[in-house]
Scaffold this motif. Structure first.
Motif, PDB file in Angstrom:
ATOM      1  N   ARG A  39      -3.263  17.041  -2.366  1.00 21.37           N
ATOM      2  CA  ARG A  39      -2.826  18.801  -2.267  1.00 21.37           C
ATOM      3  C   ARG A  39      -2.465  19.745  -3.745  1.00 21.37           C
ATOM      4  O   ARG A  39      -3.080  20.495  -3.518  1.00 21.37           O
ATOM      5  N   TYR A  61      -2.120   2.995  -6.548  1.00 20.39           N
ATOM      6  CA  TYR A  61      -2.888   3.409  -6.305  1.00 20.39           C
ATOM      7  C   TYR A  61      -2.807   4.545  -7.482  1.00 20.39           C
ATOM      8  O   TYR A  61      -4.216   5.445  -6.727  1.00 20.39           O
ATOM      9  N   LYS A  95      10.846  10.677  -0.303  1.00 22.11           N
ATOM     10  CA  LYS A  95      10.715  10.641   1.049  1.00 22.11           C
ATOM     11  C   LYS A  95      11.990   9.869   1.647  1.00 22.11           C
ATOM     12  O   LYS A  95      12.317   8.528   0.857  1.00 22.11           O
ATOM     13  N   TYR A 119       1.090  -1.378   0.339  1.00 22.15           N
ATOM     14  CA  TYR A 119       0.014   0.187   0.211  1.00 22.15           C
ATOM     15  C   TYR A 119       0.750   1.255  -0.104  1.00 22.15           C
ATOM     16  O   TYR A 119       1.959   1.274   0.554  1.00 22.15           O
ATOM     17  N   ASN A 147       1.755   2.166  -4.731  1.00 26.85           N
ATOM     18  CA  ASN A 147       2.100   3.093  -5.275  1.00 26.85           C
ATOM     19  C   ASN A 147       1.294   3.814  -6.563  1.00 26.85           C
ATOM     20  O   ASN A 147       0.459   4.380  -6.996  1.00 26.85           O
ATOM     21  N   PRO A 170       1.985   4.619   1.282  1.00 36.44           N
ATOM     22  CA  PRO A 170       2.068   6.258   2.270  1.00 36.44           C
ATOM     23  C   PRO A 170       0.855   6.299   2.244  1.00 36.44           C
ATOM     24  O   PRO A 170       1.176   7.535   1.032  1.00 36.44           O
ATOM     25  N   GLU A 171       1.000   7.352   4.015  1.00 37.44           N
ATOM     26  CA  GLU A 171      -0.075   8.300   3.691  1.00 37.44           C
ATOM     27  C   GLU A 171       0.583   9.795   3.232  1.00 37.44           C
ATOM     28  O   GLU A 171      -0.356  10.654   2.776  1.00 37.44           O
ATOM     29  N   GLU A 172       2.052   9.784   3.161  1.00 42.24           N
ATOM     30  CA  GLU A 172       2.231  11.422   2.559  1.00 42.24           C
ATOM     31  C   GLU A 172       1.907  11.346   2.000  1.00 42.24           C
ATOM     32  O   GLU A 172       2.282  12.593   0.764  1.00 42.24           O
ATOM     33  N   GLU A 175      -6.571   5.790  -9.421  1.00 45.02           N
ATOM     34  CA  GLU A 175      -7.609   7.177  -9.110  1.00 45.02           C
ATOM     35  C   GLU A 175      -7.487   7.914 -10.958  1.00 45.02           C
ATOM     36  O   GLU A 175      -7.544   9.050 -10.396  1.00 45.02           O
ATOM     37  N   VAL A 223      -0.452  10.356   0.244  1.00 44.09           N
ATOM     38  CA  VAL A 223      -1.390  10.015  -0.831  1.00 44.09           C
ATOM     39  C   VAL A 223      -1.390  11.711  -0.487  1.00 44.09           C
ATOM     40  O   VAL A 223      -2.596  12.609  -0.748  1.00 44.09           O
ATOM     41  N   ARG A 224      -1.491  11.944   0.806  1.00 41.55           N
ATOM     42  CA  ARG A 224      -2.011  12.830   0.810  1.00 41.55           C
ATOM     43  C   ARG A 224      -1.107  14.437  -0.211  1.00 41.55           C
ATOM     44  O   ARG A 224      -1.836  14.898  -0.536  1.00 41.55           O
TER      45      ARG A 224
END
Length: 231
Positions: A38, A63, A154, A27, A60, A29-31, A67, A33-34
């Motif tokens: 944004r 994901y 990251k 999955y 990634n 990382p939430e960073e 989208e 997705v954010r």
């Protein structure tokens, strides 16, 4: 390590890792997705192209494809890329050449033309290189971004457990760290803030944040820099 050739032992390490470590890296990382929410909310279906450096088995890419983005990925492991394609196929996500472009290769010589992407991302991939290779990769990322395009990274920081283990081959770079999240890697570079400002100095704007967490009952510290840069 030659920045334009993938060292055989390094390639074998990543091939074996992806082939044997089932369920790992499933999955995003939430960073990430954010970052996407944004900066690109509501734009996925406008034909935006996103490249991932070191995409591995594709969490990634999965994901991003869900989208609605057109995605590309590069990794030294053919096994990882096969897994990424199979995952998208299993969920009936588009894998035609217009929507998915996967390449086996080296980050320091990206096989795409200038200005090909609206965004380039990497999640704990750039660090697994000596500094010369990192510099060349960042220059390639800059080249492949459209004017105004965004980079998200990251990156492991010096506060991470294991950053002082193994053999130091240059400031911040270790061969074979023997503890922490990078244990077992042939090469791992741990970044500091001043270095990031210098490395990404060619971008028009730069934002640097960080996250620190612990693991294994607080025995392991994992520090990541979150880098956002606009061309």
């Amino acid at each position: 390590m030659d920045t334009l050739q993938i060292d055989t032992s390094t390639k074998s390490y990543w091939e074996n890792l992806f082939a044997t470590r089932g369920g790992w890296g499933a999955y995003p990382p939430e960073e990430l997705v954010r970052f996407m929410a944004r900066n690109f909310a509501g734009q996925a279906h406008n034909g935006l192209r996103v490249l991932e450096i070191g995409c591995g088995p594709g969490p990634n890419l999965w994901y991003l494809a869900r989208e609605g983005y057109r995605v590309a990925g590069i990794d030294c492991s053919a096994t990882a890329l096969r897994m990424a394609r199979q995952r998208l196929e299993a969920e009936s996500l588009p894998t035609d050449s217009e929507h998915l472009d996967l390449r086996v290769g080296n980050f320091a010589a990206l096989p795409w033309p200038d200005g090909a992407f609206d965004a380039v991302i990497e999640v704990a991939a750039l660090y697994a290189n000596p500094l010369a290779g990192i510099r060349r990769t960042i220059a390639e990322i800059h080249r492949c971004l459209k004017p105004g395009g965004l980079f998200f990274g990251k990156l492991f920081g010096e506060q991470t457990t294991g950053s002082d283990s193994g053999v130091e081959i240059e400031p911040g770079t270790r061969e074979n760290p023997d503890c922490g999240p990078c244990a077992g890697n042939a090469v791992a570079h741990f970044f500091n803030s001043a270095e990031l400002h210098e490395l990404f100095g060619g971008f028009a704007s730069l934002g640097i944040d960080s996250v620190l967490r612990t693991d294994h009952g607080s025995e392991t510290r994992i520090f990541h820099w979150l880098v956002t840069a606009r061309k």
